[in-house]
Write a protein that holds these residues in place. Structure first.
Motif, PDB file in Angstrom:
ATOM      1  N   GLU A   1       0.828  -1.205   0.000  1.00  0.00           N
ATOM      2  CA  GLU A   1       0.000   0.000   0.000  1.00  0.00           C
ATOM      3  C   GLU A   1       0.859   1.250   0.000  1.00  0.00           C
ATOM      4  O   GLU A   1       0.544   2.236  -0.675  1.00  0.00           O
ATOM      5  CB  GLU A   1      -0.923  -0.007   1.217  1.00  0.00           C
ATOM      6  CG  GLU A   1      -2.037  -1.022   1.125  1.00  0.00           C
ATOM      7  CD  GLU A   1      -2.870  -1.087   2.395  1.00  0.00           C
ATOM      8  OE1 GLU A   1      -2.728  -0.203   3.256  1.00  0.00           O
ATOM      9  OE2 GLU A   1      -3.669  -2.037   2.508  1.00  0.00           O
ATOM     10  N   MET A   2       1.986   1.232   0.736  1.00  0.00           N
ATOM     11  CA  MET A   2       2.869   2.385   0.785  1.00  0.00           C
ATOM     12  C   MET A   2       3.444   2.669  -0.600  1.00  0.00           C
ATOM     13  O   MET A   2       3.478   3.800  -1.056  1.00  0.00           O
ATOM     14  CB  MET A   2       4.000   2.143   1.776  1.00  0.00           C
ATOM     15  CG  MET A   2       4.990   3.292   1.845  1.00  0.00           C
ATOM     16  SD  MET A   2       6.470   2.881   2.764  1.00  0.00           S
ATOM     17  CE  MET A   2       7.160   1.611   1.735  1.00  0.00           C
ATOM     18  N   VAL A   3       3.883   1.609  -1.301  1.00  0.00           N
ATOM     19  CA  VAL A   3       4.465   1.800  -2.625  1.00  0.00           C
ATOM     20  C   VAL A   3       3.401   2.264  -3.605  1.00  0.00           C
ATOM     21  O   VAL A   3       3.639   3.143  -4.424  1.00  0.00           O
ATOM     22  CB  VAL A   3       5.163   0.515  -3.113  1.00  0.00           C
ATOM     23  CG1 VAL A   3       5.617   0.661  -4.552  1.00  0.00           C
ATOM     24  CG2 VAL A   3       6.345   0.202  -2.212  1.00  0.00           C
ATOM     25  N   PHE A   4       2.189   1.696  -3.515  1.00  0.00           N
ATOM     26  CA  PHE A   4       1.117   2.153  -4.399  1.00  0.00           C
ATOM     27  C   PHE A   4       0.829   3.625  -4.178  1.00  0.00           C
ATOM     28  O   PHE A   4       0.568   4.363  -5.113  1.00  0.00           O
ATOM     29  CB  PHE A   4      -0.173   1.353  -4.179  1.00  0.00           C
ATOM     30  CG  PHE A   4      -0.336   0.197  -5.102  1.00  0.00           C
ATOM     31  CD1 PHE A   4      -0.347   0.386  -6.468  1.00  0.00           C
ATOM     32  CD2 PHE A   4      -0.485  -1.084  -4.605  1.00  0.00           C
ATOM     33  CE1 PHE A   4      -0.501  -0.678  -7.327  1.00  0.00           C
ATOM     34  CE2 PHE A   4      -0.635  -2.157  -5.450  1.00  0.00           C
ATOM     35  CZ  PHE A   4      -0.646  -1.962  -6.818  1.00  0.00           C
ATOM     36  N   GLY A   5       0.878   4.076  -2.957  1.00  0.00           N
ATOM     37  CA  GLY A   5       0.626   5.478  -2.658  1.00  0.00           C
ATOM     38  C   GLY A   5       1.703   6.391  -3.196  1.00  0.00           C
ATOM     39  O   GLY A   5       1.467   7.565  -3.440  1.00  0.00           O
ATOM     40  N   ALA A   6       2.914   5.865  -3.399  1.00  0.00           N
ATOM     41  CA  ALA A   6       4.021   6.690  -3.870  1.00  0.00           C
ATOM     42  C   ALA A   6       4.096   6.764  -5.388  1.00  0.00           C
ATOM     43  O   ALA A   6       4.791   7.601  -5.930  1.00  0.00           O
ATOM     44  CB  ALA A   6       5.345   6.147  -3.324  1.00  0.00           C
TER      45      ALA A   6
ATOM     46  N   THR B   1       3.188  -4.305 -11.544  1.00  0.00           N
ATOM     47  CA  THR B   1       2.862  -5.680 -11.166  1.00  0.00           C
ATOM     48  C   THR B   1       3.378  -5.949  -9.756  1.00  0.00           C
ATOM     49  O   THR B   1       4.156  -5.170  -9.207  1.00  0.00           O
ATOM     50  CB  THR B   1       3.502  -6.682 -12.144  1.00  0.00           C
ATOM     51  OG1 THR B   1       4.931  -6.570 -12.012  1.00  0.00           O
ATOM     52  CG2 THR B   1       3.078  -6.414 -13.581  1.00  0.00           C
ATOM     53  N   ILE B   2       2.984  -7.075  -9.195  1.00  0.00           N
ATOM     54  CA  ILE B   2       3.429  -7.445  -7.848  1.00  0.00           C
ATOM     55  C   ILE B   2       4.948  -7.610  -7.811  1.00  0.00           C
ATOM     56  O   ILE B   2       5.604  -7.195  -6.861  1.00  0.00           O
ATOM     57  CB  ILE B   2       2.722  -8.746  -7.378  1.00  0.00           C
ATOM     58  CG1 ILE B   2       1.228  -8.505  -7.195  1.00  0.00           C
ATOM     59  CG2 ILE B   2       3.340  -9.283  -6.102  1.00  0.00           C
ATOM     60  CD1 ILE B   2       0.892  -7.547  -6.071  1.00  0.00           C
ATOM     61  N   ASP B   3       5.523  -8.205  -8.869  1.00  0.00           N
ATOM     62  CA  ASP B   3       6.989  -8.362  -8.903  1.00  0.00           C
ATOM     63  C   ASP B   3       7.688  -7.009  -8.910  1.00  0.00           C
ATOM     64  O   ASP B   3       8.706  -6.828  -8.232  1.00  0.00           O
ATOM     65  CB  ASP B   3       7.404  -9.179 -10.134  1.00  0.00           C
ATOM     66  CG  ASP B   3       6.966 -10.637 -10.038  1.00  0.00           C
ATOM     67  OD1 ASP B   3       6.823 -11.131  -8.898  1.00  0.00           O
ATOM     68  OD2 ASP B   3       6.787 -11.268 -11.100  1.00  0.00           O
ATOM     69  N   GLU B   4       7.165  -6.071  -9.679  1.00  0.00           N
ATOM     70  CA  GLU B   4       7.751  -4.728  -9.689  1.00  0.00           C
ATOM     71  C   GLU B   4       7.643  -4.080  -8.318  1.00  0.00           C
ATOM     72  O   GLU B   4       8.569  -3.421  -7.859  1.00  0.00           O
ATOM     73  CB  GLU B   4       7.061  -3.854 -10.739  1.00  0.00           C
ATOM     74  CG  GLU B   4       7.356  -4.249 -12.167  1.00  0.00           C
ATOM     75  CD  GLU B   4       6.490  -3.493 -13.159  1.00  0.00           C
ATOM     76  OE1 GLU B   4       5.385  -3.043 -12.778  1.00  0.00           O
ATOM     77  OE2 GLU B   4       6.910  -3.374 -14.317  1.00  0.00           O
ATOM     78  N   LEU B   5       6.510  -4.260  -7.663  1.00  0.00           N
ATOM     79  CA  LEU B   5       6.327  -3.692  -6.331  1.00  0.00           C
ATOM     80  C   LEU B   5       7.294  -4.309  -5.330  1.00  0.00           C
ATOM     81  O   LEU B   5       7.871  -3.608  -4.495  1.00  0.00           O
ATOM     82  CB  LEU B   5       4.886  -3.895  -5.853  1.00  0.00           C
ATOM     83  CG  LEU B   5       3.838  -3.050  -6.566  1.00  0.00           C
ATOM     84  CD1 LEU B   5       2.447  -3.442  -6.095  1.00  0.00           C
ATOM     85  CD2 LEU B   5       4.082  -1.592  -6.310  1.00  0.00           C
TER      86      LEU B   5
END
Length: 178
Positions: free
Chosen positions: A139-144, A153-157
């Protein structure tokens, strides 16, 4: 963040002045077709900001002022980019940085090209740990992620989270961050 302010206003001012100059050359009059110049200036500046991913909505007014500002603005021609636009951008940026640095360090990073996202200054080190990837980390990475970037993708995250963990470890150990 700051590039939105600087580049958004610069592109808008430049387009506003160009539209004013083109219409002045064609019609020989600064005040003719005001409705068309105003519409073109704002819409083209917003389009260019969207294409360059430097959207700063108040910058649309910068383009509008360039075509509706009156004789003093029209006479300044391309100097309008320096005075008042560049001067105003500098003052706004200085005040924003001063206010944001009262309680925190901002910006920690202007741009991290490897991760292709803007790192927010509100990332808390206690959220990122050496544990496996947690839902809060995702969630933190999605927010950034900048909204105009396609959803990763999940792998990129997971890769981005690993990079964040490495950076946080370097920051905590007081080593220079590459």
């Amino acid at each position: 963040m700051a590039d939105f302010l600087v580049l958004g206003n610069f592109f808008s001012a430049l387009l506003g002045v160009l539209i004013q100059e083109i219409f002045s050359k064609i019609t020989g009059n600064h005040s003719s077709f005001l409705w068309l110049k105003a519409g073109l200036a704002v819409s083209l500046s917003l389009t260019v900001m969207q294409l360059t991913q430097t959207v700063h909505p108040p910058a649309g007014a910068t383009a509008l002022i360039a075509v509706t500002g009156g004789p003093r603005v029209f006479a300044s021609r391309f100097y309008y980019l320096l005075f008042p636009v560049a001067l105003n951008i500098s003052i706004l940026l200085f005040i924003a940085l001063a206010v944001n640095n009262v309680k925190r360090q901002y910006p920690k990073y202007w741009w991290d090209p490897e991760m292709k996202l803007y790192l927010p200054c509100f990332i808390h080190t206690e959220k990122v740990s050496s544990n496996p990837v947690m839902e809060e980390d995702v969630e933190m990475v999605f927010g950034a992620v900048v909204s105009s970037v396609p959803e990763p993708t999940i792998d990129e995250l997971k890769h981005r989270i690993e990079l964040l963990q490495q950076r946080i470890h370097l920051l905590e150990s007081k080593q220079p961050v590459p």
